[in-house]
Design a protein around this motif. Structure first.
Motif, mmCIF file in Angstrom:
data_model
loop_
_atom_site.group_PDB
_atom_site.id
_atom_site.type_symbol
_atom_site.label_atom_id
_atom_site.label_comp_id
_atom_site.label_asym_id
_atom_site.label_seq_id
_atom_site.Cartn_x
_atom_site.Cartn_y
_atom_site.Cartn_z
ATOM 1 N N VAL A 30 -7.164 35.824 28.572
ATOM 2 C CA VAL A 30 -6.773 34.692 27.723
ATOM 3 C C VAL A 30 -5.501 34.090 28.307
ATOM 4 C CG1 VAL A 30 -6.025 33.959 25.424
ATOM 5 C CG2 VAL A 30 -7.798 35.723 25.661
ATOM 6 N N LEU A 31 -5.556 32.810 28.636
ATOM 7 C CA LEU A 31 -4.385 32.078 29.123
ATOM 8 C C LEU A 31 -3.984 31.040 28.087
ATOM 9 C CD1 LEU A 31 -5.090 31.371 32.920
ATOM 10 C CD2 LEU A 31 -3.714 33.192 31.911
ATOM 11 N N ALA A 32 -2.733 31.084 27.669
ATOM 12 C CA ALA A 32 -2.236 30.153 26.655
ATOM 13 C C ALA A 32 -1.281 29.151 27.277
ATOM 14 C CB ALA A 32 -1.532 30.925 25.542
ATOM 15 N N ARG A 35 4.315 25.675 24.511
ATOM 16 C CA ARG A 35 4.625 26.840 23.708
ATOM 17 C C ARG A 35 3.622 27.013 22.564
ATOM 18 N NH1 ARG A 35 10.931 25.223 23.011
ATOM 19 N NH2 ARG A 35 9.900 23.200 22.861
ATOM 20 N N GLY A 36 3.070 25.911 22.086
ATOM 21 C CA GLY A 36 2.225 25.956 20.899
ATOM 22 C C GLY A 36 0.960 26.757 21.030
ATOM 23 N N GLY A 37 0.454 26.913 22.252
ATOM 24 C CA GLY A 37 -0.785 27.655 22.432
ATOM 25 C C GLY A 37 -0.617 29.161 22.413
ATOM 26 N N VAL A 38 0.630 29.634 22.541
ATOM 27 C CA VAL A 38 0.852 31.081 22.687
ATOM 28 C C VAL A 38 0.521 31.865 21.411
ATOM 29 C CG1 VAL A 38 2.570 32.860 23.222
ATOM 30 C CG2 VAL A 38 2.456 30.765 24.596
ATOM 31 N N PRO A 39 0.928 31.410 20.203
ATOM 32 C CA PRO A 39 0.517 32.159 18.996
ATOM 33 C C PRO A 39 -1.002 32.235 18.842
ATOM 34 C CG PRO A 39 2.313 30.644 18.475
ATOM 35 C CD PRO A 39 1.856 30.317 19.865
ATOM 36 N N LEU A 40 -1.722 31.160 19.166
ATOM 37 C CA LEU A 40 -3.182 31.195 19.116
ATOM 38 C C LEU A 40 -3.739 32.159 20.153
ATOM 39 C CD1 LEU A 40 -2.464 27.968 18.286
ATOM 40 C CD2 LEU A 40 -4.944 27.909 18.202
ATOM 41 N N GLY A 41 -3.215 32.062 21.365
ATOM 42 C CA GLY A 41 -3.681 32.935 22.432
ATOM 43 C C GLY A 41 -3.477 34.398 22.099
ATOM 44 N N LEU A 50 -8.387 41.567 24.901
ATOM 45 C CA LEU A 50 -8.253 41.034 26.252
ATOM 46 C C LEU A 50 -6.781 40.869 26.596
ATOM 47 C CD1 LEU A 50 -10.968 38.213 26.127
ATOM 48 C CD2 LEU A 50 -11.183 40.465 27.209
ATOM 49 N N PRO A 51 -6.434 40.868 27.891
ATOM 50 C CA PRO A 51 -5.048 40.600 28.285
ATOM 51 C C PRO A 51 -4.667 39.142 28.024
ATOM 52 C CG PRO A 51 -6.451 40.830 30.228
ATOM 53 C CD PRO A 51 -7.299 41.184 29.045
ATOM 54 N N LEU A 52 -3.378 38.929 27.764
ATOM 55 C CA LEU A 52 -2.838 37.593 27.499
ATOM 56 C C LEU A 52 -1.811 37.230 28.550
ATOM 57 C CD1 LEU A 52 -2.320 35.097 25.562
ATOM 58 C CD2 LEU A 52 -0.541 36.512 24.499
ATOM 59 N N ASP A 53 -1.880 35.990 29.033
ATOM 60 C CA ASP A 53 -0.856 35.476 29.930
ATOM 61 C C ASP A 53 -0.681 33.992 29.612
ATOM 62 O OD1 ASP A 53 1.079 35.417 31.895
ATOM 63 O OD2 ASP A 53 -0.204 36.232 33.473
ATOM 64 N N ILE A 54 0.247 33.357 30.291
ATOM 65 C CA ILE A 54 0.480 31.927 30.104
ATOM 66 C C ILE A 54 0.111 31.165 31.366
ATOM 67 C CG2 ILE A 54 2.273 32.075 28.340
ATOM 68 C CD1 ILE A 54 4.314 31.740 30.681
ATOM 69 N N VAL A 55 -0.110 29.881 31.206
ATOM 70 C CA VAL A 55 -0.302 28.990 32.343
ATOM 71 C C VAL A 55 0.515 27.730 32.046
ATOM 72 C CG1 VAL A 55 -2.433 27.999 31.379
ATOM 73 C CG2 VAL A 55 -2.001 27.876 33.840
ATOM 74 N N LEU A 56 1.237 27.264 33.047
ATOM 75 C CA LEU A 56 2.205 26.190 32.823
ATOM 76 C C LEU A 56 1.786 24.880 33.476
ATOM 77 C CD1 LEU A 56 5.397 28.311 33.495
ATOM 78 C CD2 LEU A 56 4.712 27.390 31.289
ATOM 79 N N SER A 57 1.950 23.799 32.730
ATOM 80 C CA SER A 57 1.744 22.448 33.270
ATOM 81 C C SER A 57 2.560 21.471 32.437
ATOM 82 C CB SER A 57 0.255 22.070 33.258
ATOM 83 O OG SER A 57 -0.290 22.220 31.969
ATOM 84 N N GLN A 202 8.844 36.947 23.101
ATOM 85 C CA GLN A 202 8.551 38.117 22.277
ATOM 86 C C GLN A 202 7.058 38.427 22.253
ATOM 87 O OE1 GLN A 202 9.733 37.756 18.173
ATOM 88 N NE2 GLN A 202 9.448 39.916 17.755
ATOM 89 N N ILE A 203 6.236 37.385 22.082
ATOM 90 C CA ILE A 203 4.783 37.583 22.054
ATOM 91 C C ILE A 203 4.298 38.159 23.370
ATOM 92 C CG2 ILE A 203 2.561 36.374 22.002
ATOM 93 C CD1 ILE A 203 3.833 34.452 19.925
ATOM 94 N N LEU A 204 4.778 37.591 24.486
ATOM 95 C CA LEU A 204 4.333 38.046 25.802
ATOM 96 C C LEU A 204 4.797 39.472 26.102
ATOM 97 C CD1 LEU A 204 4.906 34.784 27.863
ATOM 98 C CD2 LEU A 204 2.707 35.725 27.127
ATOM 99 N N ASN A 205 5.984 39.814 25.607
ATOM 100 C CA ASN A 205 6.512 41.162 25.844
ATOM 101 C C ASN A 205 5.784 42.232 25.043
ATOM 102 O OD1 ASN A 205 8.378 40.351 27.721
ATOM 103 N ND2 ASN A 205 10.088 40.228 26.280
ATOM 104 N N THR A 206 5.129 41.828 23.960
ATOM 105 C CA THR A 206 4.439 42.793 23.106
ATOM 106 C C THR A 206 2.918 42.718 23.251
ATOM 107 O OG1 THR A 206 4.536 41.225 21.247
ATOM 108 C CG2 THR A 206 6.296 42.864 21.408
ATOM 109 N N SER A 207 2.454 41.906 24.196
ATOM 110 C CA SER A 207 0.998 41.768 24.387
ATOM 111 C C SER A 207 0.494 42.734 25.450
ATOM 112 C CB SER A 207 0.666 40.344 24.803
ATOM 113 O OG SER A 207 0.986 39.467 23.742
#
Length: 207
Positions: A30-32, A35-41, A50-57, A202-207
């Protein structure tokens, strides 16, 4: 199944995950979009295990109207609409500036951790909504370059006239509301408070 307005991002994620159950415990990430997509992700990743990460644009704004996107950049891709009236030097400088911002954001959110490898994996790309779609499209281009096996986009809301554009660029597209009277993503949430950087970390550190 849902009203025309979501209570908050968590409710939107719970509704979306119903459409994604076949990916539970699969070869998927799951890529979020911060910032708004991260709580949903986060909610989707937890439910699907599933693992969670971010993608930036980031969008490239029109020089005379900062709200109007003329394109978008990721760390290694650019999409531009045709605007011959805009100075090419402005566009080149904006691409360099925005990519520097993205590098700083990645360091802020992820520190020295490398992104989760996506080659050969299914990618579930999540945001809290789509406005123009430009930043999403450049993200899709980047994920293709990185060798994603399959790209699934999941968002709660978008303008009706954007649906076909996104469908053409994805392997699967899941959404809850496609509005013919779209003004902004926030109008479809009762609670659309801004997601802060520290929440993302915080979300990414606890995922």
């Amino acid at each position: 199944m849902y009203n025309s307005i979501f209570k908050n991002r968590t409710e939107a994620a719970i509704l979306l995950v119903e459409k994604l159950k076949k990916y539970k415990n699969s070869n998927s990430v799951v890529l979020a979009l911060p910032r708004g997509g991260v709580p949903l992700g986060s909610e989707i990743a937890k439910t699907l295990q599933l693992p969670l990460d971010i993608v930036l644009s980031k969008k490239i704004a029109h020089p005379s109207n900062k709200e109007f996107a003329i394109g978008a950049v990721s760390l290694d891709s650019t999409i531009l609409d045709e605007h011959p009236e805009i100075d090419k030097i402005y566009i080149e400088n904006e691409i360099i500036r925005l990519q520097n911002v993205l590098r700083e954001k990645h360091k802020l959110y992820r520190g020295d951790r490398k992104p989760i490898p996506i080659k050969g994996k299914n990618i579930i790309l999540v945001d809290d909504g789509i406005a123009t779609g430009n930043t999403l499209l450049v993200t899709l281009e980047m994920l293709r370059k990185q060798g994603a096996a399959k790209i699934i986009v999941a968002v709660p809301v978008l303008p009706y006239n954007t649906v076909t554009i996104i469908e053409e660029q994805t392997d699967e597209f899941h959404y809850l509301i496609a509005s013919r009277h779209f003004k902004s993503v926030g109008e479809f949430y009762a609670d659309f408070r801004q997601v802060e950087d520290n929440q993302v970390i915080q979300i990414l550190n606890t995922s």
